[in-house]
Design an enzyme around this catalytic site. Structure first.
Site, PDB file in Angstrom:
ATOM      1  N   GLU B 277       0.824  -1.210   0.000  1.00  0.00           N
ATOM      2  CA  GLU B 277       0.000   0.000   0.000  1.00  0.00           C
ATOM      3  C   GLU B 277       0.860   1.263   0.000  1.00  0.00           C
ATOM      4  OE1 GLU B 277      -2.665  -0.619   3.339  1.00  0.00           O
ATOM      5  OE2 GLU B 277      -4.007  -1.821   2.099  1.00  0.00           O
ATOM      6  N   ASP B 356      -8.660  -8.683   4.015  1.00  0.00           N
ATOM      7  CA  ASP B 356      -8.313  -7.640   4.988  1.00  0.00           C
ATOM      8  C   ASP B 356      -9.356  -7.525   6.091  1.00  0.00           C
ATOM      9  OD1 ASP B 356      -6.959  -5.600   6.200  1.00  0.00           O
ATOM     10  OD2 ASP B 356      -7.639  -4.051   4.826  1.00  0.00           O
ATOM     11  N   GLU B 384     -12.243  -2.228  12.540  1.00  0.00           N
ATOM     12  CA  GLU B 384     -12.307  -1.474  11.293  1.00  0.00           C
ATOM     13  C   GLU B 384     -13.513  -1.867  10.443  1.00  0.00           C
ATOM     14  OE1 GLU B 384      -8.753  -1.743   8.974  1.00  0.00           O
ATOM     15  OE2 GLU B 384      -9.576  -0.623   7.285  1.00  0.00           O
TER      16      GLU B 384
END
Lengths: 653, 653
Positions: B277, B356, B384
């Site tokens: 990333e 993820d 998250e």
């Protein structure tokens, strides 16, 4: 004393006022008659041109002969912006009773170029159709954590502000004013309509910074306006209310305006976004928008100022599940009941469409429904929804369609035209060099709303580029708005953009949001039923003739079909194509057209300056990438949803 | 000298170590034998409890009788974390050869409560199944303009850092270490794996700030680790390369580690997110990830440190149109060829799923495919994608499923368990008070991966709340993960979240993005074909038995069906329902379950502290609003797309 022409900082593009544009005047003999600040501006312009090209300029009773006479016939106090123009016996004559008229007459000669000095021309009076031609800058003083220095700005930072302070680069501001005057703009609002904490103080202890800008713009006939927060009496004045009918509030505003007027004697007035997207307004006190606007109008009235009160009022916390609310209806529903209640110097500022500057919207029905209210129509030069100055998208044809639609109405028209500025501190002023055309076209359309936009573009090209690349530039620009429309949201449906920044496609990005912007696409069809018979009734807000046209899917123009109707994918358009095939076709066509435009631009290397060529070429790369992304997302979305294959079997993912 | 127990700042929740939990020890007579810093920690704990509840604590050769003996049998140098436990003749005895073992034995007694002091218990050895049980804090030192103080943090600011500086509130850090030790955690990484400019300097001139934190955590047996940037030799060392095979680079790292070790003698090591990333990594130099990790491992090796090298490497600039690339494959494809090449102290840290941290993913096939590499499995305690600590979502059952799946594999298991921390400076530590259960459960599962999560939850409830509200808390928490799964993305498909912040639904939010996270829903069906026969081949990355299960839609478990297969809406699940009806049913059920949980919580008023009750009640309002939004968006999306009506005729918009 002739006022020197502002000097462009090194590397800043001259836009439509390159030195070359002053050769016709600069090689000739000019007489200037009259006195006053703007006459000195004109004298400075001519003197600069003559110094460069060998001509001569004289004042008042100097002996002739002259090729050009620029004459202020009155004292200059006359507020008229008109000028007379004629040519005979080898002399071109511009006369004006007001100083701004003389300035506009001078730039008229600049725009004509050599044509101003040949043949004969009968006496003709030129005057603007609209008294106020304003740019609203959505510039923040402090950098906003989300919106940045310039809200919806795509041309770098602000010309006026940087990181909380006035930039103080007044020479550049003067040069900016000169560009605006040359296309007829006469008013600028120097800060964002969303007035945050720092910006609020421009009205009071920071008014000196506004006065500096006003001083830089004044020599080019431009009055300065200020966006203020309706809550100013609370946040600045320490009152516990901003109720427009409260005596202390009215008194506070009167005092505030008096102090502004001391700093800026020709202050234009306020721009107010109230009860809109979270900004404070009169609703909090149970008052109407007329109450709010009139209170500010009363404070401004003694000084000849105006309040521009934005009509962009709607519920931005709508529940997407609620099919009874229609954002398109909101401005009309809010303001028509108030028609006749606004003071003479309270101007209702209405976006041209009922939603928010989409690439295609119908004209707002509110504009033709306020017989007893002064109206300003607001356009958006900054390309929030039209490619963000990374895509070529000349908006002249769209604006012209809007203005002609309004010109054709029986009802009252509007008195003013406003555009949200597309300018920043970028060396090309507008980020994309070709976006300068939008700024120029706005000014010229504001002067003459029924002008042919193609002629305006031609004028802009001649001034900015000369004649060499004219055909190529027309090829790139003329159809660019329709090209953009083709590869983005189809048939007037709008808002298929990425939430927040609004760049690039996201078909469902606003579909389940509180913003009132839905397309209701399902496996059978797409579009919003806004008919009276079965929908939200929005179509009924138009005068009868248009209400009937929009009411039925059969009579509704193709390009607005999905704005007014929910139709099956198999619905046959007037073009003979089905809706779904139209979606596929236009998306392939739009990309092909953009690709063709990029090739044309490539061929113009050598005919435009290397800096302009390189910048536009680089931006075309992004435009093509983005256009293909639009094409593929939109086509994939509708193929997946409808299951209808492309009749031509092209690649859809 | 017994070390005083850290004092909680006023208003900070005691979590699972309320004073009450120490009454069983505090009312009794305890003997402590041994010496060393951690023995003093234990002594301080017992002394504090006795001071409060009237018991007595003695050291070494003091005369009995005693109810509890805590004995360090060796010198304390033994690094073992194991302890023996037995009870006989009215005395409970904990013995350990290593000081940390004694500490864990002490907290074992705390967790047992009164049960530690009744009856008999045979000698039993307790030792952690995994040597390293680590929390990774994604805390930034400076506030990141997008990600804030704590990346993906939902519990206020950081315990360690605030606005660019060390907070210096070391008493709170000590209290934090105490909570972690009580559930078995023995390592903390104090900064975000995305290492920005300011954070990079923690490695060098700001190492003192890390040393302060390490000093506060050390008395509770916790070693401190640091996230570093692979580019450190360039950005900090002034070299022009970070090539892991370059002698100067290796030398620079060796020096850097030596200086770190001076400041922190028991420094745990580095955490590195490289070539991931946008973070820098060895690819830039044509080197492998083994080259990169081993270079750092070599620098750490002389001091007993470890590098945790994250396996989260994938193409985050994928073209959504490219159906040949599958992000799920990426970690396996990148790292399996490197198996056997990593140094002994280079630990490959692998997220538990291939994507993820979605609410449902299969277990990453990489974890069972690296026979010759030390592995850490990474879980995400911070919620998250599981409600961001505004929704109740106890992750114990999910983690337990993952750990049991891995425990059942034939191949090599893993040596370490890591969780991304869910802790901040919020008074409840984890924002949502019930999210404390996730932190506690993580620690206990890391100690014993095959433990029954329900038993752990029960333990947490007893410690934190006592027995009064236990039934209610089980009702709220036990099924909360499956409830959350029901009202969010269905059947393992994942990523139907708002882009960027990842809270709330957006079915197509990531569908046309570069992130490799697609569901491919069309009017006929939904899901990703990851079979070997017709899809991306991801299913073939598993060992044979699971590869066969996942390969066909018939044998694939329902809850992962759309992760592995694209199926028609009419596909019949093992449950007997069609996919589309499953979507509708689970979304209505999920909301109903959340509503029921909220009612149960309401009924617990009086059984939990008012502060906890009020905070959770308030959060339930948001959870219910959000759950309904999920239900309605997901159902509307699939109804519009499939056209299949709900069999029960419920409201879908």
């Amino acid at each position: 004393m002739p006022r020197p022409v502002p000097v462009l900082p090194e590397g800043v593009d001259p836009a439509w006022l390159p030195v070359r544009a002053f050769r016709p005047i600069g090689t000739r003999r000019t007489l200037i008659r009259g006195s006053g600040p703007l006459v000195e501006t004109v004298h400075g312009e001519v003197a600069e041109a003559c110094a460069r090209f060998g001509g001569r300029v004289e004042r008042d009773a100097a002996p002739g002969p002259f090729d050009l006479v620029l004459e202020l016939t009155g004292s200059g106090d006359d507020s008229s912006e008109a000028f007379g123009y004629e040519r005979g016996r080898g002399c071109t004559t511009v006369t004006a009773t007001g100083a701004r008229g003389l300035l506009y007459g001078f730039f008229h000669v600049v725009r004509l170029g050599e044509a101003a000095f040949v043949g004969e021309a009968q006496q003709a009076l030129h005057e603007p159709a609209l008294a106020l031609r304003m740019l609203d800058h959505w510039d923040n003083v402090a950098v906003h954590p989300v919106m940045g220095q310039v809200e919806r700005g795509y041309a770098g930072g602000s010309l006026f502000w940087a990181a909380g302070r006035a930039r103080g680069e007044l020479e550049r501001v003067r040069a900016y004013g000169r560009l605006l005057a040359a296309c007829g703009i006469n008013a600028v609002a120097v800060n964002n309509v969303n007035v945050h904490e720092v910006e609020a103080r421009l009205l009071t202890d920071r008014i000196g910074e506004v006065a500096d800008i006003a001083g830089a713009l004044r020599p080019y006939g431009i009055r300065t306006h200020l966006s203020v927060t309706f809550a100013a009496p609370i946040v600045l004045g320490g009152l516990e209310t901003a109720d427009p009918l409260d005596g202390r509030v009215r008194e506070w505003w009167a005092g505030a305006v008096a102090r502004v007027h001391e700093a800026i004697p020709d202050f234009g007035g306020f721009v107010v976004k109230a009860d809109s997207e979270g900004q404070p307004g009169p609703f909090a006190y149970g008052r109407t928008h007329a109450d709010g606007a009139n209170m500010l109008a009363a404070a401004l009235e003694p000084y000849g100022g105006t309040v521009h009160w934005r009509a962009f009022v709607y519920d931005h916390r709508q529940d997407w599940r609620d099919r009874t609310t229609d954002r398109a209806r909101a401005a009309y529903d809010h303001f028509v009941p108030l028609d006749g209640e606004f003071a003479a110097n309270a101007v209702l500022q209405v976006k041209h469409g009922p939603m928010d500057f989409q690439v295609r919207e119908p004209v707002s029905p509110l504009i033709s429904a306020m017989s007893h209210t002064t109206l300003a129509v607001e356009l958006q030069a900054t390309q929030e929804y039209t490619g963000q100055q990374r895509h070529v998208c000349w908006l002249g044809p769209m604006w012209s369609e809007v203005l002609r639609f309004l010109g054709d109405q029986e009802g009252p028209a509007f008195e003013e035209l406003v555009a949200v500025s597309n300018v920043g501190d970028d060396p090309f002023w507008t980020g994309h060099p070709l976006a300068q055309a939008n700024l120029y076209t706005f000014g010229r359309l504001a002067w003459q709303p029924d002008a042919d936009p193609g002629g305006i573009l031609d004028e802009w090209i001649r001034l900015s580029f000369g004649t060499g690349p004219a055909a190529g530039l027309h090829a790139v620009l003329d159809g660019s708005w329709r090209t953009y429309e083709k590869y983005t949201a189809p048939l007037g449906v709008g808002f298929m953009v990425q939430p927040g920044h609004h760049y690039g496609p996201s078909v469902d990005g606003y579909e389940y949001s509180p913003w009132g912007t839905y397309h209701f696409a399902d496996r059978d069809g797409v579009g919003v039923d806004r008919s009276v018979a079965s929908g939200t009734g929005y179509a009924g807000q138009y005068a009868k003739a248009w209400a009937e046209v929009y009411e039925s899917a059969e009579s509704c123009p193709d390009e607005l079909l999905l704005f007014f109707h929910h139709v099956p994918y198999g619905h046959v358009l007037k073009s003979g194509r089905t809706v779904i095939q139209h979606i596929y076709d236009t998306h392939f066509e739009g990309v092909a057209e953009a690709e063709a435009a990029a090739r044309v631009w490539e061929s113009l290397a050598g005919l435009v300056t290397p800096a302009r060529h390189a910048r536009v070429a680089e931006l075309f790369e992004e435009q093509l990438r983005s256009a293909r992304e639009w094409r593929d997302q939109i086509n994939s979305y509708f193929l997946r949803k409808s299951g209808v294959p492309d009749a031509e079997g092209r690649v859809i993912y």
